[in-house]
Design a protein around this motif. Structure first.
Motif, PDB file in Angstrom:
ATOM      1  N   UNK A   1      32.622   9.258  26.683  1.00 52.84           N
ATOM      2  CA  UNK A   1      31.380   8.626  26.234  1.00 52.84           C
ATOM      3  C   UNK A   1      31.631   7.680  25.060  1.00 52.84           C
ATOM      4  N   UNK A   2      32.522   8.087  24.158  1.00 51.57           N
ATOM      5  CA  UNK A   2      32.817   7.278  22.973  1.00 51.57           C
ATOM      6  C   UNK A   2      33.825   6.173  23.267  1.00 51.57           C
ATOM      7  N   UNK A   3      34.496   6.231  24.399  1.00 51.27           N
ATOM      8  CA  UNK A   3      35.475   5.209  24.767  1.00 51.27           C
ATOM      9  C   UNK A   3      36.787   5.346  24.016  1.00 51.27           C
ATOM     10  N   UNK A   4      37.172   6.559  23.692  1.00 53.87           N
ATOM     11  CA  UNK A   4      38.403   6.805  22.937  1.00 53.87           C
ATOM     12  C   UNK A   4      39.592   6.824  23.889  1.00 53.87           C
ATOM     13  N   UNK A   5      40.698   6.202  23.468  1.00 56.21           N
ATOM     14  CA  UNK A   5      41.897   6.137  24.308  1.00 56.21           C
ATOM     15  C   UNK A   5      42.974   7.135  23.899  1.00 56.21           C
ATOM     16  N   UNK A   6      42.968   7.595  22.635  1.00 60.44           N
ATOM     17  CA  UNK A   6      43.944   8.569  22.157  1.00 60.44           C
ATOM     18  C   UNK A   6      43.215   9.688  21.428  1.00 60.44           C
ATOM     19  N   UNK A   7      43.924  10.786  21.192  1.00 64.38           N
ATOM     20  CA  UNK A   7      43.333  11.908  20.465  1.00 64.38           C
ATOM     21  C   UNK A   7      43.044  11.442  19.044  1.00 64.38           C
ATOM     22  N   UNK A   8      41.781  11.568  18.633  1.00 60.43           N
ATOM     23  CA  UNK A   8      41.341  11.026  17.354  1.00 60.43           C
ATOM     24  C   UNK A   8      40.657  12.112  16.537  1.00 60.43           C
ATOM     25  N   UNK A   9      40.910  12.079  15.240  1.00 58.06           N
ATOM     26  CA  UNK A   9      40.254  13.005  14.322  1.00 58.06           C
ATOM     27  C   UNK A   9      39.210  12.271  13.502  1.00 58.06           C
ATOM     28  N   UNK A  10      38.058  12.891  13.376  1.00 54.68           N
ATOM     29  CA  UNK A  10      36.971  12.341  12.566  1.00 54.68           C
ATOM     30  C   UNK A  10      36.689  13.337  11.449  1.00 54.68           C
ATOM     31  N   UNK A  11      36.535  12.841  10.217  1.00 53.62           N
ATOM     32  CA  UNK A  11      36.284  13.719   9.087  1.00 53.62           C
ATOM     33  C   UNK A  11      35.427  13.002   8.047  1.00 53.62           C
ATOM     34  N   UNK A  12      34.737  13.779   7.197  1.00 52.45           N
ATOM     35  CA  UNK A  12      33.932  13.156   6.159  1.00 52.45           C
ATOM     36  C   UNK A  12      34.773  12.497   5.062  1.00 52.45           C
ATOM     37  N   UNK A  13      36.017  12.943   4.885  1.00 56.09           N
ATOM     38  CA  UNK A  13      36.886  12.334   3.883  1.00 56.09           C
ATOM     39  C   UNK A  13      38.258  12.045   4.502  1.00 56.09           C
ATOM     40  N   UNK A  14      39.030  11.232   3.822  1.00 53.65           N
ATOM     41  CA  UNK A  14      40.336  10.820   4.336  1.00 53.65           C
ATOM     42  C   UNK A  14      41.288  12.018   4.427  1.00 53.65           C
ATOM     43  N   UNK A  15      42.085  12.017   5.484  1.00 54.33           N
ATOM     44  CA  UNK A  15      43.085  13.093   5.659  1.00 54.33           C
ATOM     45  C   UNK A  15      44.395  12.492   6.095  1.00 54.33           C
TER      46      UNK A  15
END
Length: 118
Positions: free
Chosen positions: A104-118
């Motif tokens: 649905x999001x159109x992502x091509x690779x495994x992606x991490x989403x977070x509220x702050x940088x990691x």
């Protein structure tokens, strides 16, 4: 019952109605044919409704995940040790491209989403 299970049961019922309709057509039973045609149209409407609910739910979840301030692709080492990564990063959401949310999001690779940088 969640939407996925409900959709499966509705599709099972629709398949049953279609088989019974075919048997009734073979026998030439007009009253039963009419009844099953009504059932099939009602069931297809219900299935469309449930699919619409699923789509809305995915869109909502996708917008919540996209609303997180930081995102980046995960390396193979991070993917291999996902437990440690999730413990070290608060609020991390990992989206795989083969899941419904990832498609649905159109992502091509495994992606991490977070509220702050990691």
């Amino acid at each position: 019952m969640n939407l996925k299970q409900e959709l499966q049961t509705l599709n099972g019922k629709l398949d049953t109605f279609r088989r019974k309709l075919a048997a009734a057509e073979q026998r030439g039973d007009a009253a039963i044919i009419l009844q099953f045609k009504k059932e099939i149209t009602a069931m297809t409407k219900r299935i469309a409704n449930v699919k619409g609910q699923q789509t809305r739910q995915l869109n909502k979840e996708g917008s919540e995940v996209k609303g997180l301030t930081f995102k980046r692709e995960l390396t193979k080492a991070e993917q291999a040790d996902m437990g440690q990564l999730k413990k070290s990063v608060k609020g991390l959401v990992v989206v795989h491209p083969m899941t419904a949310l990832g498609r649905e999001m159109g992502i091509k690779t495994v992606t991490g989403f977070a509220p702050s940088e990691f």
